[in-house]
Design a protein around this motif. Structure first.
Motif, mmCIF file in Angstrom:
data_model
loop_
_atom_site.group_PDB
_atom_site.id
_atom_site.type_symbol
_atom_site.label_atom_id
_atom_site.label_comp_id
_atom_site.label_asym_id
_atom_site.label_seq_id
_atom_site.Cartn_x
_atom_site.Cartn_y
_atom_site.Cartn_z
ATOM 1 N N ALA A 154 0.833 -1.208 0.000
ATOM 2 C CA ALA A 154 0.000 0.000 0.000
ATOM 3 C C ALA A 154 0.867 1.256 0.000
ATOM 4 O O ALA A 154 0.519 2.266 -0.647
ATOM 5 N N ILE A 155 1.986 1.217 0.695
ATOM 6 C CA ILE A 155 2.901 2.360 0.685
ATOM 7 C C ILE A 155 3.473 2.555 -0.710
ATOM 8 O O ILE A 155 3.635 3.700 -1.174
ATOM 9 N N GLU A 156 3.782 1.472 -1.396
ATOM 10 C CA GLU A 156 4.271 1.591 -2.774
ATOM 11 C C GLU A 156 3.258 2.331 -3.647
ATOM 12 O O GLU A 156 3.634 3.181 -4.472
ATOM 13 N N THR A 157 1.984 2.036 -3.452
ATOM 14 C CA THR A 157 0.938 2.738 -4.209
ATOM 15 C C THR A 157 0.920 4.222 -3.851
ATOM 16 O O THR A 157 0.800 5.087 -4.727
ATOM 17 N N MET A 158 1.043 4.529 -2.563
ATOM 18 C CA MET A 158 1.085 5.930 -2.129
ATOM 19 C C MET A 158 2.238 6.684 -2.776
ATOM 20 O O MET A 158 2.137 7.884 -3.057
ATOM 21 N N LEU A 159 3.343 5.977 -3.013
ATOM 22 C CA LEU A 159 4.536 6.594 -3.594
ATOM 23 C C LEU A 159 4.516 6.597 -5.120
ATOM 24 O O LEU A 159 5.522 6.926 -5.750
ATOM 25 N N PRO A 225 6.618 10.987 6.134
ATOM 26 C CA PRO A 225 5.729 12.045 5.658
ATOM 27 C C PRO A 225 4.639 11.542 4.713
ATOM 28 O O PRO A 225 3.519 12.063 4.725
ATOM 29 N N THR A 226 4.959 10.529 3.916
ATOM 30 C CA THR A 226 3.962 9.953 3.005
ATOM 31 C C THR A 226 2.831 9.307 3.790
ATOM 32 O O THR A 226 1.639 9.482 3.465
ATOM 33 N N LEU A 227 3.178 8.550 4.836
ATOM 34 C CA LEU A 227 2.153 7.959 5.693
ATOM 35 C C LEU A 227 1.293 9.043 6.325
ATOM 36 O O LEU A 227 0.059 8.919 6.379
ATOM 37 N N SER A 228 1.934 10.095 6.798
ATOM 38 C CA SER A 228 1.199 11.166 7.456
ATOM 39 C C SER A 228 0.210 11.834 6.510
ATOM 40 O O SER A 228 -0.943 12.098 6.882
ATOM 41 N N ARG A 229 0.644 12.072 5.284
ATOM 42 C CA ARG A 229 -0.241 12.726 4.295
ATOM 43 C C ARG A 229 -1.436 11.852 3.950
ATOM 44 O O ARG A 229 -2.559 12.353 3.822
ATOM 45 N N GLY A 232 -2.817 10.196 8.007
ATOM 46 C CA GLY A 232 -2.962 11.027 9.186
ATOM 47 C C GLY A 232 -2.145 10.548 10.373
ATOM 48 O O GLY A 232 -2.290 11.058 11.483
ATOM 49 N N HIS A 233 -1.278 9.561 10.149
ATOM 50 C CA HIS A 233 -0.363 9.078 11.179
ATOM 51 C C HIS A 233 0.847 8.471 10.477
ATOM 52 O O HIS A 233 0.873 8.346 9.249
ATOM 53 N N MET A 234 1.862 8.111 11.251
ATOM 54 C CA MET A 234 3.077 7.533 10.673
ATOM 55 C C MET A 234 3.299 6.099 11.157
ATOM 56 O O MET A 234 4.430 5.637 11.291
ATOM 57 N N ASP A 235 2.194 5.374 11.404
ATOM 58 C CA ASP A 235 2.281 4.016 11.934
ATOM 59 C C ASP A 235 2.341 2.988 10.809
ATOM 60 O O ASP A 235 1.567 3.062 9.848
ATOM 61 N N CYS A 236 3.240 2.034 10.972
ATOM 62 C CA CYS A 236 3.307 0.889 10.060
ATOM 63 C C CYS A 236 3.964 -0.256 10.819
ATOM 64 O O CYS A 236 5.143 -0.176 11.155
ATOM 65 N N GLY A 237 3.203 -1.303 11.100
ATOM 66 C CA GLY A 237 3.712 -2.436 11.852
ATOM 67 C C GLY A 237 3.285 -2.387 13.303
ATOM 68 O O GLY A 237 2.735 -1.386 13.790
ATOM 69 N N ILE A 238 3.529 -3.497 13.988
ATOM 70 C CA ILE A 238 3.112 -3.616 15.384
ATOM 71 C C ILE A 238 4.213 -4.278 16.210
ATOM 72 O O ILE A 238 5.017 -5.050 15.696
#
Length: 262
Positions: A154-159, A225-229, A232-238
């Motif tokens: 999903a991050i790849e798509t955001m980028l 910053p990409t996650l935040s945009r 609305g947060h910078m979380d990825c993983g647990i």
């Protein structure tokens, strides 16, 4: 996510020295209240931190050499041998330093390499630190970190379709099968992997270390910053804590355990 949603472990890694090379594993024993064996067992102090190996306490990662600020670490290829405590560091295929991290002479050999080659980043003499079974984790508890590969996609798509190497996230477990971002809702729940049980305790807030390509050592993306945009947060993983012993391995199923009815 429900108890019917399962995932599969596709990658299993430990990081014996904070900031240095991931080491791939096939199977590993988990023990209650512990990390993966030798995970973040050592760190390289960057200037005086006040860390006392006889009474080890958590220190923030800014006290150590780390990828968030020292991306050149990713250009090193390090291997740690459990039986001999020998750390071997290679660069461009050549051995540049080696030493037994449980001896003063061995630590000095490793420290000399960083003193001579990382001078611009150093705030003081580099020092190899360890504290018995202490873990130099980014959080003040002993945890196992888990990354959902669907979230990486999903991050790849955001980028805009840029490939994102999963090892940017320096997780212990990489899993496939869960929907993207569904892992973030697992805080407080228990994961079952064979006989092992892990309680999810925290989302992982990403730092600039994820911007560093683990293969090229270049800081080439802006993941937090990409996650935040987008989210609305910078979380990825647990993060999860081991609450029941068991051996886990690549190919094992990760299940969300049904809550017990009282």
């Amino acid at each position: 996510m429900t108890a019917k949603d399962t995932a599969e472990i596709t990658g299993l890694y430990r990081y014996p020295i904070k900031g240095l090379t991931p080491e791939r594993l096939s199977r590993v024993p988990l023990q209650v209240g512990q990390t993966l064996p030798a995970d973040r067992r050592y760190a390289i102090e960057n200037g005086p931190s006040g860390f006392n190996p006889e009474a080890p306490e958590w220190k923030p990662k800014i006290q150590f050499l780390m990828l968030a600020r020292n991306e050149r670490l990713a250009a090193l290829d390090s291997r740690f041998d459990d039986e001999t405590n020998l750390l071997t560091i290679r660069k461009d295929g050549q051995i540049v330093a080696s030493g037994d991290l449980e001896t003063a002479a061995g630590r000095a050999a490793i420290e000399a390499y960083f003193r001579e080659n990382f001078q611009p980043e150093l705030k003081g003499p580099p020092k190899v630190l360890s504290g018995r079974d202490h873990s130099f984790s980014d959080v003040a508890r002993k945890v196992v970190s888990i990354i959902n590969l669907s979230s990486v996609r999903a991050i790849e798509t955001m980028l805009g379709g840029v490939a994102v190497h999963p090892l940017r996230f320096r997780a212990n477990l990489y899993v496939k099968g869960w929907p993207a971002w569904s892992e973030l809702d697992l805080v407080g729940q228990t994961l079952a992997i064979g006989q092992a049980r892990l309680k999810v305790v925290k989302r992982i807030v990403r730092c600039p270390a994820t911007n560093v390509d683990p293969e090229t050592a270049r800081r080439d993306l802006e993941i937090p910053p990409t996650l935040s945009r987008h989210l609305g947060h910078m979380d990825c993983g647990i993060y999860a804590e081991v609450i029941a012993d068991g051996e886990i391995g690549v190919g094992d199923v990760v299940a969300v355990e049904e809550p017990r009815l009282v």
